[in-house]
Design a protein around this motif. Structure first.
Motif, PDB file in Angstrom:
ATOM      1  N   MET A  30      37.614  -7.477   3.959  1.00 22.87           N
ATOM      2  CA  MET A  30      37.899  -7.998   5.296  1.00 22.87           C
ATOM      3  C   MET A  30      37.292  -7.122   6.383  1.00 22.87           C
ATOM      4  O   MET A  30      36.853  -7.605   7.421  1.00 22.87           O
ATOM      5  N   MET A  31      37.261  -5.800   6.144  1.00 22.17           N
ATOM      6  CA  MET A  31      36.618  -4.885   7.099  1.00 22.17           C
ATOM      7  C   MET A  31      35.140  -5.213   7.254  1.00 22.17           C
ATOM      8  O   MET A  31      34.594  -5.181   8.354  1.00 22.17           O
ATOM      9  N   VAL A  32      34.482  -5.506   6.136  1.00 24.56           N
ATOM     10  CA  VAL A  32      33.048  -5.830   6.161  1.00 24.56           C
ATOM     11  C   VAL A  32      32.805  -7.063   7.035  1.00 24.56           C
ATOM     12  O   VAL A  32      31.823  -7.138   7.782  1.00 24.56           O
ATOM     13  N   ASP A  33      33.721  -8.030   6.966  1.00 25.95           N
ATOM     14  CA  ASP A  33      33.589  -9.255   7.764  1.00 25.95           C
ATOM     15  C   ASP A  33      33.559  -8.963   9.262  1.00 25.95           C
ATOM     16  O   ASP A  33      32.948  -9.700  10.034  1.00 25.95           O
ATOM     17  N   VAL A  34      34.248  -7.903   9.673  1.00 29.35           N
ATOM     18  CA  VAL A  34      34.293  -7.543  11.099  1.00 29.35           C
ATOM     19  C   VAL A  34      32.929  -7.042  11.565  1.00 29.35           C
ATOM     20  O   VAL A  34      32.569  -7.167  12.744  1.00 29.35           O
ATOM     21  N   ASN A  35      32.149  -6.472  10.632  1.00 27.22           N
ATOM     22  CA  ASN A  35      30.780  -6.035  10.914  1.00 27.22           C
ATOM     23  C   ASN A  35      30.713  -5.013  12.058  1.00 27.22           C
ATOM     24  O   ASN A  35      29.908  -5.132  12.978  1.00 27.22           O
ATOM     25  N   ASN A  36      31.611  -4.023  11.988  1.00 29.03           N
ATOM     26  CA  ASN A  36      31.629  -2.965  12.998  1.00 29.03           C
ATOM     27  C   ASN A  36      31.730  -1.632  12.243  1.00 29.03           C
ATOM     28  O   ASN A  36      32.761  -1.335  11.640  1.00 29.03           O
ATOM     29  N   MET A  37      30.650  -0.856  12.260  1.00 25.48           N
ATOM     30  CA  MET A  37      30.606   0.371  11.474  1.00 25.48           C
ATOM     31  C   MET A  37      31.680   1.368  11.894  1.00 25.48           C
ATOM     32  O   MET A  37      32.236   2.079  11.064  1.00 25.48           O
ATOM     33  N   ARG A  38      32.003   1.415  13.187  1.00 22.70           N
ATOM     34  CA  ARG A  38      33.034   2.351  13.664  1.00 22.70           C
ATOM     35  C   ARG A  38      34.410   1.971  13.111  1.00 22.70           C
ATOM     36  O   ARG A  38      35.199   2.820  12.736  1.00 22.70           O
ATOM     37  N   VAL A  39      34.701   0.675  13.056  1.00 24.79           N
ATOM     38  CA  VAL A  39      35.957   0.193  12.471  1.00 24.79           C
ATOM     39  C   VAL A  39      36.036   0.622  11.010  1.00 24.79           C
ATOM     40  O   VAL A  39      37.055   1.151  10.547  1.00 24.79           O
ATOM     41  N   MET A  40      34.950   0.431  10.277  1.00 26.95           N
ATOM     42  CA  MET A  40      34.931   0.809   8.866  1.00 26.95           C
ATOM     43  C   MET A  40      35.102   2.317   8.699  1.00 26.95           C
ATOM     44  O   MET A  40      35.795   2.784   7.794  1.00 26.95           O
ATOM     45  N   GLN A  41      34.466   3.072   9.586  1.00 25.08           N
ATOM     46  CA  GLN A  41      34.570   4.534   9.519  1.00 25.08           C
ATOM     47  C   GLN A  41      36.015   4.987   9.685  1.00 25.08           C
ATOM     48  O   GLN A  41      36.514   5.822   8.909  1.00 25.08           O
ATOM     49  N   VAL A  42      36.709   4.433  10.687  1.00 24.66           N
ATOM     50  CA  VAL A  42      38.096   4.822  10.970  1.00 24.66           C
ATOM     51  C   VAL A  42      39.014   4.458   9.807  1.00 24.66           C
ATOM     52  O   VAL A  42      39.842   5.265   9.373  1.00 24.66           O
ATOM     53  N   LEU A  43      38.874   3.240   9.281  1.00 27.27           N
ATOM     54  CA  LEU A  43      39.765   2.796   8.208  1.00 27.27           C
ATOM     55  C   LEU A  43      39.438   3.464   6.874  1.00 27.27           C
ATOM     56  O   LEU A  43      40.336   3.775   6.092  1.00 27.27           O
ATOM     57  N   ALA A  44      38.146   3.715   6.615  1.00 24.28           N
ATOM     58  CA  ALA A  44      37.780   4.420   5.384  1.00 24.28           C
ATOM     59  C   ALA A  44      38.318   5.850   5.412  1.00 24.28           C
ATOM     60  O   ALA A  44      38.861   6.337   4.414  1.00 24.28           O
ATOM     61  N   GLU A  45      38.192   6.511   6.569  1.00 21.19           N
ATOM     62  CA  GLU A  45      38.711   7.877   6.685  1.00 21.19           C
ATOM     63  C   GLU A  45      40.229   7.890   6.525  1.00 21.19           C
ATOM     64  O   GLU A  45      40.791   8.735   5.812  1.00 21.19           O
ATOM     65  N   ALA A  46      40.894   6.933   7.178  1.00 18.99           N
ATOM     66  CA  ALA A  46      42.354   6.872   7.099  1.00 18.99           C
ATOM     67  C   ALA A  46      42.809   6.690   5.652  1.00 18.99           C
ATOM     68  O   ALA A  46      43.725   7.375   5.184  1.00 18.99           O
ATOM     69  N   THR A  47      42.156   5.780   4.932  1.00 16.49           N
ATOM     70  CA  THR A  47      42.534   5.519   3.541  1.00 16.49           C
ATOM     71  C   THR A  47      42.344   6.761   2.675  1.00 16.49           C
ATOM     72  O   THR A  47      43.176   7.084   1.823  1.00 16.49           O
ATOM     73  N   ASN A  48      41.273   7.493   2.933  1.00 14.66           N
ATOM     74  CA  ASN A  48      41.005   8.721   2.186  1.00 14.66           C
ATOM     75  C   ASN A  48      42.039   9.804   2.492  1.00 14.66           C
ATOM     76  O   ASN A  48      42.545  10.472   1.582  1.00 14.66           O
ATOM     77  N   VAL A  49      42.382   9.957   3.772  1.00  9.41           N
ATOM     78  CA  VAL A  49      43.375  10.962   4.176  1.00  9.41           C
ATOM     79  C   VAL A  49      44.745  10.620   3.598  1.00  9.41           C
ATOM     80  O   VAL A  49      45.491  11.514   3.161  1.00  9.41           O
ATOM     81  N   ILE A  50      45.089   9.325   3.578  1.00 11.16           N
ATOM     82  CA  ILE A  50      46.374   8.901   2.999  1.00 11.16           C
ATOM     83  C   ILE A  50      46.431   9.303   1.520  1.00 11.16           C
ATOM     84  O   ILE A  50      47.444   9.826   1.042  1.00 11.16           O
ATOM     85  N   ALA A  51      45.338   9.071   0.801  1.00 15.22           N
ATOM     86  CA  ALA A  51      45.294   9.440  -0.619  1.00 15.22           C
ATOM     87  C   ALA A  51      45.466  10.949  -0.790  1.00 15.22           C
ATOM     88  O   ALA A  51      46.191  11.408  -1.684  1.00 15.22           O
ATOM     89  N   GLU A  52      44.818  11.727   0.079  1.00 13.26           N
ATOM     90  CA  GLU A  52      44.978  13.184   0.032  1.00 13.26           C
ATOM     91  C   GLU A  52      46.435  13.569   0.288  1.00 13.26           C
ATOM     92  O   GLU A  52      46.973  14.483  -0.356  1.00 13.26           O
ATOM     93  N   GLY A  53      47.062  12.882   1.244  1.00  8.26           N
ATOM     94  CA  GLY A  53      48.460  13.155   1.571  1.00  8.26           C
ATOM     95  C   GLY A  53      49.377  12.882   0.390  1.00  8.26           C
ATOM     96  O   GLY A  53      50.328  13.632   0.136  1.00  8.26           O
ATOM     97  N   GLU A  54      49.072  11.811  -0.352  1.00  6.84           N
ATOM     98  CA  GLU A  54      49.867  11.481  -1.545  1.00  6.84           C
ATOM     99  C   GLU A  54      49.748  12.595  -2.590  1.00  6.84           C
ATOM    100  O   GLU A  54      50.746  12.980  -3.223  1.00  6.84           O
ATOM    101  N   VAL A  55      48.526  13.100  -2.777  1.00  3.79           N
ATOM    102  CA  VAL A  55      48.318  14.168  -3.759  1.00  3.79           C
ATOM    103  C   VAL A  55      49.002  15.457  -3.296  1.00  3.79           C
ATOM    104  O   VAL A  55      49.614  16.171  -4.097  1.00  3.79           O
TER     105      VAL A  55
END
Length: 309
Positions: A109-134
């Protein structure tokens, strides 16, 4: 929010029946939908009328739901929002794999938005959340955990998605860097306050209202702010009991420890920390244009402190 729910239902489609059944089960459990609401409220404050705003609100809810599915497996939880967790009903394997499906659907769904900054923010957030879980996993049964280490976990695990949700609206409207920073600060502070209050309620809430068992955090070996505050204030004998319970996963003295947390004023101390974060959110929201949406953001931060479930 009705439009967001419509998008969620539309995008939960799958040719694999179990995928839809598990995903629908956890999403239909309700929840506060705070993260998508936050995106829409910040968007309203900035007069965002972007056609992708509802899709992105659904994306953050999918990411959040995926983390819940994985969390409950890791924590071996049996109850969420007053009913069986998905892992209790469908098994660990199905919960983990459907969580993966929700993550991957969110990225489609992020790809559909076609906004690289949006993808950057959400990809970083998802990665940080995973780090937080670990990080949280590494901290399990560690009775020496201090407030700084605790905050690092919750700012990664919980507050990061709040921050990303609040950041997306100014990105969609092309706001300046200062406005984006104010929105991000609001989201991070709100998310931090939300988690601290959640941890307080684990020791003072009504299980019927909470939809989970009182003292679950201690039972799982999680050291949260109420315990950290109690350890600063209790007697040596009480401290030894709490340390042993954390390190050994011993629930024999759970009722006594809950009483110590309550009697030492630890809950008030933790609530004070939440109040400071809520005030930080309010200060950031004050920098946004004055309108009914900003007022709602201010009320949301202030009302968080009254949360009981």
């Amino acid at each position: 929010m009705q439009r967001v729910d419509q998008v969620i239902n539309e995008r939960l489609t799958s040719d694999v029946p179990l995928v839809k059944e598990v995903a629908q089960y956890i999403i239909s459990a309700g929840g506060k939908r705070l993260r998508p609401a936050l995106l829409l409220l910040v968007g309203g404050a900035l007069a965002v009328d972007h056609p992708h705003r509802h899709a992105l609100a659904a994306v953050v809810e999918f990411i959040h739901t995926a983390t819940l599915l994985h969390d409950d497996v890791v924590d071996e939880s049996t109850l969420r929002r007053g009913r069986e967790t998905a892992n209790e009903r469908f098994g660990n394997a199905a919960s983990v794999l459907v969580g993966d499906f929700l993550y991957s659907r969110a990225f489609q769904m992020m790809v559909d938005v076609n906004n690289m900054r949006v993808m950057q923010v959400l990809a970083e957030a998802t990665n940080v959340i995973a780090e937080g879980e670990v990080l949280q996993l590494m901290n399990m049964h560690d009775s020496s955990l201090d407030e700084a280490a605790y905050l690092r976990v919750i700012r990664s695990k919980t507050a990061k998605l709040f921050e990303a949700s609040a950041r997306l609206a100014p990105i969609l409207v092309g706001a300046d860097a200062a406005t984006e920073a104010h929105c991000a600060t609001y989201g991070q502070a709100l998310g931090t306050a939300f988690q601290v209050i959640d941890d307080v309620l684990d020791y003072e809430g009504d299980p019927a209202e909470l939809g989970k068992n009182l003292g679950d955090d201690l039972r799982e070996g999680k050291v949260t702010l109420p315990i950290i505050c109690a350890l600063r204030r209790c007697t040596d004998a009480q401290r030894q009991m709490i340390h042993a319970a954390i390190e050994q996963g011993d629930t024999e003295h759970l009722d006594t420890i809950v009483a110590i947390v309550r009697e030492t004023g630890a809950l008030d101390a933790a609530r004070s920390s939440a109040e400071a974060e809520a005030q930080r959110a309010i200060d950031a929201a004050q920098q946004l244009p004055a309108n009914e949406y900003r007022e709602a953001l201010l009320q949301l931060a202030a009302g968080l402190l009254e949360r009981r479930s």
